[in-house]
Design a protein around this motif. Structure first.
Motif, PDB file in Angstrom:
ATOM      1  N   PHE A 428       0.792  -1.200  -0.114  1.00 18.30           N
ATOM      2  CA  PHE A 428      -0.153  -0.044  -0.136  1.00 18.30           C
ATOM      3  C   PHE A 428       0.748   1.307   0.051  1.00 18.30           C
ATOM      4  O   PHE A 428       1.772   1.393   0.767  1.00 18.30           O
ATOM      5  N   LEU A 429       0.643   2.263  -0.726  1.00 20.69           N
ATOM      6  CA  LEU A 429       1.283   3.510  -0.954  1.00 20.69           C
ATOM      7  C   LEU A 429       0.355   4.645  -1.104  1.00 20.69           C
ATOM      8  O   LEU A 429      -0.651   4.490  -1.692  1.00 20.69           O
ATOM      9  N   THR A 430       0.552   5.789  -0.353  1.00 18.10           N
ATOM     10  CA  THR A 430      -0.412   6.669  -0.537  1.00 18.10           C
ATOM     11  C   THR A 430       0.297   8.177  -0.620  1.00 18.10           C
ATOM     12  O   THR A 430       1.283   8.436   0.186  1.00 18.10           O
ATOM     13  N   THR A 431       0.075   9.024  -1.785  1.00 18.01           N
ATOM     14  CA  THR A 431       0.338  10.322  -1.542  1.00 18.01           C
ATOM     15  C   THR A 431      -1.093  11.433  -1.306  1.00 18.01           C
ATOM     16  O   THR A 431      -1.185  12.458  -1.803  1.00 18.01           O
ATOM     17  N   TYR A 432      -2.135  10.610  -1.157  1.00 15.95           N
ATOM     18  CA  TYR A 432      -3.365  11.352  -0.829  1.00 15.95           C
ATOM     19  C   TYR A 432      -3.750  11.891   0.547  1.00 15.95           C
ATOM     20  O   TYR A 432      -3.519  11.261   1.615  1.00 15.95           O
ATOM     21  N   GLN A 433      -4.213  13.179   0.432  1.00 17.80           N
ATOM     22  CA  GLN A 433      -4.722  13.868   1.782  1.00 17.80           C
ATOM     23  C   GLN A 433      -5.555  14.894   1.219  1.00 17.80           C
ATOM     24  O   GLN A 433      -5.383  15.432   0.246  1.00 17.80           O
ATOM     25  N   PRO A 434      -6.703  15.189   2.009  1.00 19.90           N
ATOM     26  CA  PRO A 434      -7.590  15.933   1.338  1.00 19.90           C
ATOM     27  C   PRO A 434      -7.066  17.610   1.100  1.00 19.90           C
ATOM     28  O   PRO A 434      -6.020  17.962   1.695  1.00 19.90           O
ATOM     29  N   PRO A 435      -7.474  18.298   0.132  1.00 25.47           N
ATOM     30  CA  PRO A 435      -6.975  19.647  -0.229  1.00 25.47           C
ATOM     31  C   PRO A 435      -6.700  20.608   0.816  1.00 25.47           C
ATOM     32  O   PRO A 435      -5.890  21.551   0.588  1.00 25.47           O
ATOM     33  N   LYS A 436      -7.248  20.556   1.920  1.00 29.01           N
ATOM     34  CA  LYS A 436      -6.948  21.377   3.130  1.00 29.01           C
ATOM     35  C   LYS A 436      -5.707  21.251   3.515  1.00 29.01           C
ATOM     36  O   LYS A 436      -5.179  22.205   3.893  1.00 29.01           O
ATOM     37  N   ARG A 437      -4.848  19.908   3.217  1.00 31.10           N
ATOM     38  CA  ARG A 437      -3.596  19.855   3.761  1.00 31.10           C
ATOM     39  C   ARG A 437      -2.921  18.498   2.983  1.00 31.10           C
ATOM     40  O   ARG A 437      -2.799  17.691   3.064  1.00 31.10           O
ATOM     41  N   PRO A 438      -2.767  19.228   1.456  1.00 28.11           N
ATOM     42  CA  PRO A 438      -2.384  17.938   0.620  1.00 28.11           C
ATOM     43  C   PRO A 438      -0.929  17.266   0.688  1.00 28.11           C
ATOM     44  O   PRO A 438      -0.221  18.172   1.469  1.00 28.11           O
ATOM     45  N   LEU A 439      -0.804  16.245   0.389  1.00 28.77           N
ATOM     46  CA  LEU A 439       0.605  15.807   0.448  1.00 28.77           C
ATOM     47  C   LEU A 439       1.159  15.903  -1.111  1.00 28.77           C
ATOM     48  O   LEU A 439       0.745  16.036  -2.004  1.00 28.77           O
ATOM     49  N   ALA A 440       2.739  15.914  -1.025  1.00 30.77           N
ATOM     50  CA  ALA A 440       3.456  16.391  -2.231  1.00 30.77           C
ATOM     51  C   ALA A 440       3.408  14.988  -2.802  1.00 30.77           C
ATOM     52  O   ALA A 440       3.198  13.770  -2.382  1.00 30.77           O
ATOM     53  N   ALA A 441       3.708  15.112  -4.272  1.00 28.29           N
ATOM     54  CA  ALA A 441       4.150  13.759  -4.898  1.00 28.29           C
ATOM     55  C   ALA A 441       5.494  12.971  -4.348  1.00 28.29           C
ATOM     56  O   ALA A 441       6.291  14.011  -3.737  1.00 28.29           O
TER      57      ALA A 441
END
Length: 772
Positions: A428-441
């Motif tokens: 499992f890998l994620t770069t997702y977080q809601p736009p209020k506090r997004p994660l970078a690539a």
């Protein structure tokens, strides 16, 4: 600058055997289709089982829509539904019980079974669910009893309720060959384990025998061993104060973690109604499996705080819980509904009834995967991708341990985890977080998983993972008895057999090259870009690699006597072997694999089918379907905003009740005869609105940035005579209502930008000719 990728490695081991027969629930070893609970997973029929449950409230839906909603839920990949049995809906007066109309619990459960769905009955007595007094009848509240305790006077009233519920479910429990597999006791009761135990004992003494008994476990709840604690995870919360930009609990749910608890869900009620402060998070439970019942399928709105939860928020949070070790995926809500109206008016929670929050009087849409009026939302499709995978391999996933490889609250750190049985698993890998506090690539991502007998590095060459993605890559997945998929940078969706043998379906991710490596290290070249015609021929099996858009259109349904894959541009479900579609546009394409010889259609005209590879595609033109723009004054004069009020135990902003100065908008609606459903879709800005048809109050809306859908279907004659009358109160930024940053900045006042009649069709396709 050092561009070398960081070393990311994780050693995983074969899990030890689970503890068995240590919990006071489950069924005897001799039971057919036995359900049992181990320390790590739930078992059914002798193998691990990962239930997929969605909350659907029968008493908040028109009875004539039950079958459609349940059909879409099943097509969305659910294998079970949970439903509150609201006491107030069934005993409006002491001793007078009502199970008629859309209160008919027995009929709802029986109908769920015809759609292949099990049922979890949330029998209360207290339920919450944004129902006034938690679903307690007014007459009970007025007696001033010591409710939610073992007070004998209270239990004397609970027993007749339970007896009535149990009579409704007689013959429908799992042991009796029926769909009822579980009962949930109470809801969000934190510090009275003795009362929870008494409620189960009471229900059993009255004749309810089910294999699983649950109670909500969040908030550090004290759940006795005789109940399985079930957990929640929300990406937002209307129950937070209006000054909270993003709840402190929310970011945690987008990371991988063994922590199951959430201390904030219902914390406002705990504080306001019970005077109980939040407890510390519970420690890891090694004797009971990680089960959820309230993964946020969307989010309701309150007057003071109106969150926007996106389909991507819902899907990424759910996937994070699987990566964290969930053994039971349960969503709240999966289908929205409408608040009931009783003898004293609408029955939503409000400041007037002692709650911290004012919520809309009628709508309980929750922006769920299936909306209040049957709207099929994007997260219905995003979640279905996960559910297809769980149906295909959930028996293996449920038995896999979860291990976090990386990912703290540092947004620069790659978040990753592995679920494994010691010899195979999923990365499992994620770069997702809601736009209020997004994660970078994340640049140059490569991970090595060290199994007991081999190492797997994926991908073979590091890749950049774009922002906003959650990935699940199979590791050492068995394609056949002798052929292994060593790794793939694509998600497993499902597998099916047709006349040409086994077909394993994978989904590519936009922006990430697909690499497929077999067990001997051979890298497989794709014959075409990912899509419906990208089929890899291997020894004894084929791989179908879909692109993301088509993966989101993929269904697996029982049609014409067998399981088939369906790619559809409209929401579909299976009903007695037929394919039922609910298009919002006149022209729709539907492809089937393996295809029947032909379809006949009711509710649409069919063009001759076209064959492409293993798929056969039909184009249909649905009758009485499609959007119709409706004339409306685009900027009506703005009425007067009421003076802001505060109320409730936490002194929050209260919803206006004075509409005497509201802007009144009248809309003449075109004829919609023949449509299966007709919605008036309003794009507007303002504060709050009410919709009337004649003298009937039919819908309300707290503006929060999304369109407002008013269901006209049941009011056709009145709409023809009276049209629709809107009463709209103006937005005033100075009032202090919290809305999402993406929709802030609208001017004060009222603006109706557009009105559209949405005519939704009903098409039934029946297969003809030889069945392949």
């Amino acid at each position: 600058m050092n561009d070398r990728p960081p070393v990311r490695e994780l050693r995983v081991h074969r899990p030890g055997p689970p503890v068995r027969d240590h919990l006071p629930y489950g069924e005897p070893a001799s039971a057919p289709d036995r359900i049992a609970i181990t320390s790590r997973w739930i078992e059914r029929g002798g193998r691990p089982w990962m239930p997929i449950t969605g909350e659907i409230h029968y008493s908040r839906l028109p009875r004539e829509r039950w079958s459609e909603v349940l059909g879409h839920a099943r097509a969305g990949g659910l294998d079970s539904v949970a439903t509150y049995v609201f006491w107030a809906a069934h005993e409006p007066e002491p001793g007078r019980f009502d199970w008629s109309g859309n209160r008919d619990l027995r009929a709802f459960v029986e109908l769920a079974a015809t759609h292949g769905l099990d049922v979890i009955a949330r029998i209360g007595p207290w339920g919450h669910g944004e129902y006034r007094s938690g679903g307690f009848p007014d007459w009970l509240v007025e007696r001033g009893l010591d409710t939610r305790t073992n007070d004998p006077a209270y239990l004397d009233l609970v027993r007749p309720l339970y007896a009535q519920i149990i009579a409704q479910l007689r013959g429908l429990t799992h042991a009796e060959g029926g769909p009822v597999i579980c009962a949930q006791i109470e809801n969000e009761l934190y510090d009275r384990p003795d009362h929870l135990a008494t409620l189960r004992e009471t229900a059993e003494a009255l004749g309810l025998h089910v294999p699983i008994w649950t109670a909500t476990g969040w908030g550090g709840a004290q759940v006795p061993d005789m109940l399985l604690p079930v957990y929640s995870a929300y990406s937002e919360g209307f129950w937070e104060d209006e000054h909270v930009e993003w709840p402190a609990f929310a970011p945690f749910h987008f990371r991988y973690s063994e922590v199951r608890d959430d201390l904030s869900v219902g914390a406002d009620l705990r504080e306001a109604l019970d005077g109980i402060a939040a407890a510390d998070a519970g420690t890891q439970d090694d004797l009971r499996p990680f089960a959820t019942c309230e993964l946020g399928g969307g989010m309701h709105v309150a007057y003071h705080r109106r969150p926007l939860v996106s389909p991507e928020d819902v899907a990424n949070l759910a996937l994070a819980k699987i990566g964290s070790g969930s053994a039971w995926q349960g969503y709240y809500m999966y289908a929205g509904g409408t608040q009931r109206t009783g003898p004293h008016g609408t029955e939503q929670e409000s400041h007037a009834t002692g709650y911290p929050n004012d919520v809309p009087q009628l709508t309980y849409d929750f922006h769920a995967p299936i909306g209040e009026h049957g709207q099929i939302r994007a997260h219905h499709h995003l979640l279905r991708r996960q559910h297809l995978w769980l149906h295909a391999d959930g028996h293996r996933i449920a038995a896999m341990d979860a291990a976090v490889g990386g990912g703290s609250d540092d947004p620069a750190e790659l978040r990753w985890a592995v679920r494994s049985d010691g010899t195979s698993g999923y990365l499992f890998l994620t770069t997702y977080q809601p736009p209020k506090r997004p994660l970078a690539a994340q640049r140059q991502v490569q991970v090595t998983v060290r199994f007991d007998d081999a190492d797997v590095t994926v991908p073979s060459t590091p890749v950049d993972v774009p922002a906003g993605h959650s990935l699940v890559w199979p590791l050492r997945y068995p394609l056949t008895a002798v052929l292994e998929l060593r790794s793939a940078t694509a998600q497993l969706l499902t597998r099916i057999a047709d006349g040409d043998g086994e077909l394993v379906v994978l989904a590519a991710t936009d922006g990430i090259p697909v690499e497929i490596v077999l067990g001997d290290g051979t890298t497989v070249d794709l014959p075409a870009p990912p899509g419906p015609d990208c089929i890899v021929q291997l020894d004894g099996v084929r791989l179908l690699v879909l692109d993301e858009a088509n993966a989101n259109r993929l269904y697996r349904l029982d049609l014409a006597g067998r399981e088939r894959l369906v790619l559809s541009e409209a929401p579909v479900y299976a009903d007695r072997g037929d394919l039922v579609a609910h298009p919002e546009t006149p022209h729709v394409r539907i492809a089937v694999l393996p295809p029947p010889e032909a379809f006949t259609a009711t509710g649409a005209d069919l063009e001759p089918p076209a064959d492409a590879g293993p798929w056969r595609t039909w184009t249909l033109t649905a009758h009485h379907t499609g959007p119709v723009p409706v004339a409306v004054e685009t900027r009506p004069a703005t009425g007067q905003a009421p003076v802001p009020r505060r109320g409730g135990p936490l002194d929050r902003l209260s919803a206006p009740v004075d509409y005497s100065g509201a802007t009144v908008v009248r809309i003449e609606v075109p004829d919609f005869t023949g449509a299966d459903r007709a919605l008036l879709r309003l794009r507007w800005t303002g504060d709050t609105g009410r919709a009337h048809i004649g003298d009937a109050f039919v819908s309300d809306h707290f503006w929060h940035g999304r369109p407002w859908d008013v269901d006209l279907t049941a009011h056709a004659a009145a709409v023809a005579d009276h049209g629709v009358r809107l009463e709209l109160l103006p937005w005033r930024a100075a009032t202090g209502v919290w809305v999402d940053p993406s929709v802030r900045g609208v001017p004060d006042g009222v603006a109706v930008e557009s009105a559209t009649l949405i005519r939704i069709g009903h098409v039934r396709l029946r297969a003809e000719g030889p069945r392949r």
